[in-house]
Design an enzyme around this catalytic site. Structure first.
Site, mmCIF file in Angstrom:
data_model
loop_
_atom_site.group_PDB
_atom_site.id
_atom_site.type_symbol
_atom_site.label_atom_id
_atom_site.label_comp_id
_atom_site.label_asym_id
_atom_site.label_seq_id
_atom_site.Cartn_x
_atom_site.Cartn_y
_atom_site.Cartn_z
ATOM 1 C CB THR B 147 -11.426 -4.786 -13.795
ATOM 2 O OG1 THR B 147 -11.254 -3.866 -14.873
ATOM 3 C CG2 THR B 147 -12.582 -5.711 -14.081
ATOM 4 N N GLY B 186 -3.213 -6.441 -15.737
ATOM 5 C CA GLY B 186 -2.123 -7.074 -16.470
ATOM 6 C C GLY B 186 -0.806 -6.960 -15.721
ATOM 7 C CD GLU B 429 -7.002 1.475 -22.918
ATOM 8 O OE1 GLU B 429 -7.417 2.624 -23.127
ATOM 9 O OE2 GLU B 429 -5.901 1.242 -22.416
HETATM 10 C C1 LIG Z 1 -7.057 -9.133 -21.640
HETATM 11 C C2 LIG Z 1 -7.631 -8.184 -20.631
HETATM 12 C C3 LIG Z 1 -6.788 -7.318 -19.941
HETATM 13 C C4 LIG Z 1 -7.299 -6.465 -18.976
HETATM 14 N N1 LIG Z 1 -6.431 -5.659 -18.263
HETATM 15 C C5 LIG Z 1 -6.917 -4.917 -17.250
HETATM 16 C C6 LIG Z 1 -6.044 -4.146 -16.426
HETATM 17 O O1 LIG Z 1 -4.825 -4.122 -16.653
HETATM 18 N N2 LIG Z 1 -6.563 -3.456 -15.375
HETATM 19 C C7 LIG Z 1 -7.897 -3.471 -15.105
HETATM 20 O O2 LIG Z 1 -8.315 -2.844 -14.149
HETATM 21 N N3 LIG Z 1 -8.775 -4.169 -15.875
HETATM 22 C C8 LIG Z 1 -8.309 -4.899 -16.928
HETATM 23 N N4 LIG Z 1 -9.184 -5.624 -17.707
HETATM 24 C C9 LIG Z 1 -10.626 -5.595 -17.434
HETATM 25 C C10 LIG Z 1 -11.372 -4.745 -18.436
HETATM 26 O O3 LIG Z 1 -11.129 -3.412 -18.194
HETATM 27 C C11 LIG Z 1 -12.868 -5.095 -18.355
HETATM 28 O O4 LIG Z 1 -13.017 -6.400 -18.858
HETATM 29 C C12 LIG Z 1 -13.705 -4.133 -19.156
HETATM 30 O O5 LIG Z 1 -13.750 -2.912 -18.486
HETATM 31 C C13 LIG Z 1 -15.151 -4.633 -19.366
HETATM 32 O O6 LIG Z 1 -15.759 -4.866 -18.146
HETATM 33 P P1 LIG Z 1 -16.370 -6.296 -17.799
HETATM 34 O O7 LIG Z 1 -15.407 -7.332 -18.187
HETATM 35 O O8 LIG Z 1 -16.797 -6.260 -16.406
HETATM 36 O O9 LIG Z 1 -17.621 -6.434 -18.746
HETATM 37 P P2 LIG Z 1 -19.124 -6.114 -18.325
HETATM 38 O O10 LIG Z 1 -19.210 -4.697 -17.907
HETATM 39 O O11 LIG Z 1 -19.613 -7.132 -17.400
HETATM 40 O O12 LIG Z 1 -19.840 -6.272 -19.739
HETATM 41 C C14 LIG Z 1 -20.424 -7.492 -20.154
HETATM 42 C C15 LIG Z 1 -21.448 -7.208 -21.246
HETATM 43 O O13 LIG Z 1 -22.453 -6.330 -20.774
HETATM 44 C C16 LIG Z 1 -22.618 -5.230 -21.619
HETATM 45 N N5 LIG Z 1 -22.875 -4.025 -20.806
HETATM 46 C C17 LIG Z 1 -22.234 -3.626 -19.684
HETATM 47 N N6 LIG Z 1 -22.728 -2.463 -19.247
HETATM 48 C C18 LIG Z 1 -23.681 -2.090 -20.122
HETATM 49 C C19 LIG Z 1 -24.549 -0.960 -20.243
HETATM 50 N N7 LIG Z 1 -24.509 0.009 -19.349
HETATM 51 N N8 LIG Z 1 -25.396 -0.905 -21.276
HETATM 52 C C20 LIG Z 1 -25.443 -1.887 -22.185
HETATM 53 N N9 LIG Z 1 -24.660 -2.977 -22.123
HETATM 54 C C21 LIG Z 1 -23.788 -3.073 -21.115
HETATM 55 C C22 LIG Z 1 -21.329 -5.120 -22.390
HETATM 56 O O14 LIG Z 1 -21.556 -4.582 -23.648
HETATM 57 C C23 LIG Z 1 -20.860 -6.572 -22.489
HETATM 58 O O15 LIG Z 1 -21.447 -7.171 -23.603
HETATM 59 C C24 LIG Z 1 -8.685 -6.457 -18.701
HETATM 60 C C25 LIG Z 1 -9.532 -7.298 -19.424
HETATM 61 C C26 LIG Z 1 -9.030 -8.150 -20.376
HETATM 62 C C27 LIG Z 1 -9.963 -9.043 -21.121
#
Ligand SMILES: Cc1cc2nc3c(=O)[nH]c(=O)nc-3n(C[C@H](O)[C@H](O)[C@H](O)COP(=O)(O)OP(=O)(O)OC[C@H]3O[C@@H](n4cnc5c(N)ncnc54)[C@H](O)[C@@H]3O)c2cc1C
Ligand SMILES: Cc1cc2nc3c(=O)[nH]c(=O)nc-3n(C[C@H](O)[C@H](O)[C@H](O)COP(=O)(O)OP(=O)(O)OC[C@H]3O[C@@H](n4cnc5c(N)ncnc54)[C@H](O)[C@@H]3O)c2cc1C
Ligand SMILES: [Ca+2]
Lengths: 665, 665
Positions: B147, B186, B429
């Protein structure tokens, strides 16, 4: 606002474009939200004054540990109190000023919201004259102690005793058991030196149940607990950690007779108990408090949607087609479906609170003429309304958080704290489920009145007045009279059916409580339906009345329709079950709702702007007015306390020994 | 266990009585949950070993500030790692030992769950030989960095680059923009010295999109960041604060060619790109991970209901009639309606996870024979299942918290932390909404296959095989075949209808993406219906197979019926809308569900006991095995850090000046 840098131009620009899309004047809608031009001007002034004091900045608030957070809360609250006294705000002005300066609940909250009002509401005139100015001028700081570690909802079950001793003309306050320990009063742990205490009044050998007393807890000189008093903080909570909710044990603590609050009940010198005045007004006060609570739920949810909508306009994710720019989240139908109804709900709750306040004011005039006939309905409805709208806001805020993806989970988004601070609203001032059951008890009575041909209060006339509902095309489903009629039909049929179920259960088990309990899941469901109808009606009334220009009138109507229609789709089960709609009509409702989402989409950012929160009061990097999210997110992260040292002690203590340990081969 | 004192005897006694009520042997059900006698024995052993080390006590965990919490997390994780290596646990044993010792997520979590498995799954054989032992023996500690601050769900949008330089045979890793900053991994903030990094592979002038690299971040000698690396903690979060989620910027950092993980793709010495092996197995790994996740959701929810059910048996509130003892919360129908279906759901999710793992194992055998036909269905279903069950667990845990009233809001209850630690499972995930859409895409394809007369995968045959459903009395609604048929009918009709809607939209807008987007709310709803059907079927299969004695078999069947029937009542909207049931039958479903609540009520405490959590792993005063809630709640509160000093600094700094300030008159 900073000039947009190379990386951030797009975000800032996206929000700029969104604001240009709106078809109405934000400022005009803001006036509707804050009652009118004058109310809005007053609020603006409070926010402007607040903005001059850097001490109210809360940028670092997510980095503080509990004691520092507690201090920070006291600092803003005491400074705000002093400034407010100097400026000479009226009640509403003070409230706006608090909204502008106190970003999170603090140790003085209960002093203002419960302690002082109780002195005013339950003290005799003489008592009020003495105590109220002390409290209002912060010469003493109070809390409100009702709940015990073993007793919450059922106030009559509390165990703390207040025994009258006519020899010394004192009450002896005592905590007889562990479960009688007072637990939860806000600000009592460390801040308050006084408390309004609820205890069982015992005089002349008789237990009169819970009554209200004023008790000093701490020295006015050095703040140490007085003899016989054990008091402290109950510990960290899910949220609200700037508040020192407290525990309290009393060991035969004596207070003068005149520290029983005597407006409604009295104990004479020799210990004679007597009732006074009308306890009905106490219900009036509750209606007022709950109406305020409803409005507050609306405004809390509004904070959540302000953050989520602005971020959804700025955040882009996924190319719709190869080579295209990634889409703004706000353009996904699923994101609209989650967020836009919550925008509508924030308006609905705010207006429904106002609507109830109006009803309350009108009823107060009637009460003045000793006409209490409107009270039972108002009281019953306000209970369920508090439950409905605080539930809606709590769930809604959490939905907003999740709609921001991973970044919503970061404290920087402001949403975790908004949620965890708001969450207990579903529990205090009456657990929501218990409140729904109170509303239901009243509805059941009304249903029984129908059965026996008795008259009904105004708000329940829909139980007997059936409307003809005409739905032939899906646009019929945005007509206000149709929407109201659908909600009425559902509520009517649910209430009728619950009355029947109750009667069947009553006949079967032959016990009031058991029959009640066996019907209670259904009872809750009809209380919800009644309250949802109330909100729909209130919103529609506002939508039909308010707005000077076409633009604002149009958008208010769109929101009211969306609120109502989304409710029908979300609660399709009871609407279909009661045959308010056919499955085919439900499909039309779904389509029509999707149409509304499309119409409201371009107004979304302006609709949340209209709530006019300051960046400081939102306390959210994602919800920034300027949209410059990523720059500030990264800056915020760099300030994380864990980054103060490059290599933490944990490395030397645990990681290095593990990595360097000798192999056991 | 302490001997019960005078005030607490009732609570302890209440729980004792509850355990006597149960009609089955707890231990036998525990064996079903932990796979069998052997699995259970192994788990028990892990818990017993853990219980001997006081260093794993977590009593003070709610009182720690962030840095101490981070340290505490490292301490348990590193000690547990050493002990586990010494004892020589196998994989399951290690997992049980972790469950017994690591009460909350910590800085080593991603090393174990993502870093090491990625090395194993994506490294060439040679790479695995070199890297995996280093990771498994904790000679290096890794994180997983995919991410970026501006890129989450849409992995193809990431910006970090890995340019191959054939002159030096190195990749040059670089963070070109602010939005390309790695954010969230993480353990990367402070703990890891290595990272698996996802970056765009660029070689011979061509961008091949995201690929996986191994990058050293910190010195193995003193843990300071290497040149070109800017790394740190992203700051406090809603939960999981013992984890140092990190940010990372790379400034032209060079790594050897062989630190690209080369199982599935390769870059030769001179920069030639080529694909290798079958990417299909990557999907297999995802299915496995998601199935584990489902089981974990079940067990997390089980923790929540263990706390809420035990407390509801001990907590009494409200006299049902004058003079009677106050009722146990568990005897309120409304409380049963909230909690007992969640008990059923905890079992459902746990078993559904197992069921999917079984399917996965079976499919792996087929994959061995190069038969990948089962993969698409399994992959699609597992996406939605992860979404369904993590949503269910998150919402369910929060319901558990609210069912505990005010005390549920206190950190002592363990529920706020359980919720806030679990909450991000709905986001990482794969964001749940996006996962549902993945499932929906597959369902839509299947619907199109039906239309064109093509064959269907096994799990989707219900699209064409309609069952006759006979419901004449309400007890018919507990029959498994009836329940499955109802879920099938609903899913079938929803999927058919969404296919129609999509086609209409497609014809109207003439663009795949726009049509997809305009249908997406409906698509999510049919994905849910499909997954709910899957869980119902999985639960019923377990209920029909497991249990040695009548008692356990009976209670498993009751739970499966309750899970299914409660789902019908909660989602009445879609069941009525698709005419799976008539309104009259829905009423019967409601009644029958209430009957089930009554039957399960006496088993409630034993049902949560069967999950066999230790008091330490629950970390909850309200969920104590012995029921001695109030004594320990009060003790916990007295230890609140705010109580270390009787009078806090805030008094001198802010309160006293306010109270003593000179009047301005
Ligand atoms: C506690 C925690 C630990 C984590 N650990 C790791 C890690 O170890 N390594 C790592 O790489 N990442 C990590 N992450 C990141 C995590 O993988 C991402 O938060 C996750 O993939 C979601 O992506 P985003 O946060 O960019 O959400 P976004 O993609 O920005 O989503 C935001 C909103 O938009 C909506 N949305 C997005 N795309 C679409 C679509 N195509 N159609 C309709 N709706 C959509 C979603 O439903 C959501 O409501 C972690 C996150 C958290 C919170
Ligand atoms: C942040 C916070 C601040 C607070 N501040 C104060 C304060 O300043 N002063 C003060 O005195 N108190 C305060 N309280 C306490 C608060 O008033 C109580 O928590 C509230 O009254 C609910 O009571 P309880 O916690 O005992 O819940 P309980 O009554 O134990 O309820 C627990 C569960 O049982 C259910 N239940 C209870 N009774 C019934 C029934 N009759 N029928 C069906 N279901 C039932 C409820 O729905 C709930 O799910 C505070 C609490 C919180 C969380
Ligand atoms: Ca500290």
């Amino acid at each position: 606002m900073d000039a947009p840098g190379p990386d951030r131009r797009r975000e800032v620009h996206d929000l700029y474009k969104e604001r240009k899309k709106a078809s109405f004047t934000v400022e005009e809608l803001t006036q509707v939200i804050y009652w009118n031009n004058e109310g809005n001007a007053q609020r603006k002034r409070a926010f402007e004054i607040a903005s001059k004091y850097p001490m109210f900045d809360a940028d670092d608030v997510h980095f503080l540990d509990r004691e520092d957070l507690y201090e920070k809360g006291l600092k803003s609250a005491t400074c705000a109190a002093e400034i407010a006294m100097d400026v000479g705000f009226d009640v509403r002005g003070r409230r706006s000023f608090a909204a502008a300066t106190e970003v999170f609940p603090n140790g003085l909250g209960v002093h203002k919201s419960m302690f002082t009002p109780t002195l005013r509401g339950q003290g005799s005139e003489e008592q009020q004259k003495y105590w109220v100015p002390l409290a209002e001028n912060y010469r003493i700081i109070g809390s409100y102690a009702q709940t015990e570690i073993g007793h919450g909802t059922y106030v009559r079950g509390i165990e703390t005793t207040a025994k009258y001793d006519p020899k010394t003309e004192q009450f002896v306050l005592h905590t007889p058991t562990l479960t009688a320990t007072k637990f939860w009063p806000g600000g009592m742990g460390k801040t308050a030196n006084y408390v309004v205490l609820i205890a069982r009044l015992i005089t002349q050998g008789k237990d009169y149940g819970p009554h209200t007393f004023i008790v000093q807890l701490r020295s006015l000189e050095d703040h140490t607990p007085l003899p016989g008093i054990t008091v402290g903080d109950i510990g960290p909570k899910m949220g609200g950690n700037a508040v020192d909710n407290g525990f309290l044990r009393l060991d035969h603590v004596r207070i003068p007779r005149m520290q029983m609050l005597m407006k409604n009940a009295q104990v004479s010198l020799d210990g004679q108990y007597s009732l006074r005045g009308s306890p009905k007004l106490v219900y009036g006060t509750m209606v007022y408090a709950r109406a305020t609570f409803c409005r507050l739920s609306g405004l809390s949810l509004a904070q959540g949607v302000t953050i989520a909508i602005r971020y959804s306009a700025v955040r882009r994710q996924t190319q719709p087609r190869p080579g295209a720019e990634e889409l703004q989240l706000l353009d996904y139908q699923t994101q609209q479906y989650k967020l836009l109804p919550l925008v509508a709900a924030a308006y609905a709750a705010t207006f429904a609170g106002d609507f109830m306040l109006d009803l309350y004011t009108k009823s107060m005039e009637e009460f003045g003429k000793q006409d209490f006939s409107a009270l039972p309905e108002l009281h019953a409805t306000s209970a369920g309304m508090k439950a409905l709208l605080s539930d809606l806001a709590a769930t809604g805020i959490e939905t907003c958080r999740r709609c921001c993806g991973g970044h919503g989970y970061l404290a920087a988004s402001g949403l975790p704290q908004l949620y965890s601070d708001f969450a207990p609203s579903t529990t205090y001032e009456g657990d929501n489920l218990v409140l729904y059951l109170q509303t239901a008890r009243y509805l059941l009575k009304c249903a029984q009145r129908v059965a026996t041909g008795q008259t009904l209060p105004k708000g329940l006339l829909y139980l007997i007045e059936e409307q003809d509902i005409q739905i032939s095309r899906s646009s019929d489903l945005t007509k206000f009279d149709v929407l109201v009629a659908l909600y009425e039909k559902r509520a009517r049929n649910l209430i009728k059916s619950v009355a029947l179920t109750y009667q069947l259960n009553r006949d079967k088990v032959n016990d009031d409580f058991d029959a009640w309990n066996a019907t209670s899941v259904e009872l809750v469901s009809c209380a919800k339906a009644h309250c949802q109808l109330f909100v729909v009606k209130a919103f529609i009334e506002v939508a039909q009345m308010k707005g000077e220009t076409f633009g604002v009138r149009r958008v208010l109507k769109l929101l009211a329709s969306l609120y109502a229609l989304h409710g029908i789709v979300e609660e399709a089960g009871t609407f279909l079950q009661t045959e308010a709609l056919t499955p085919h009509q439900m499909e039309m409702a779904h389509e029509q709702m999707l149409e509304l989402l499309k119409s409201i989409r371009p107004e979304a950012v302006a609709l949340v702007d209209a709530f006019a929160f300051s960046d400081r009061s939102l306390c959210s990097v994602l919800g920034r007015y300027d949209g410059d999210v990523y720059t500030h997110l990264f800056e915020w992260s760099k300030n994380s306390p864990l980054n103060k040292k490059e290599v933490l002690d944990g490395y030397y203590k645990y990681l290095r020994p593990l990595m360097k340990r000798k192999s056991k081969l």
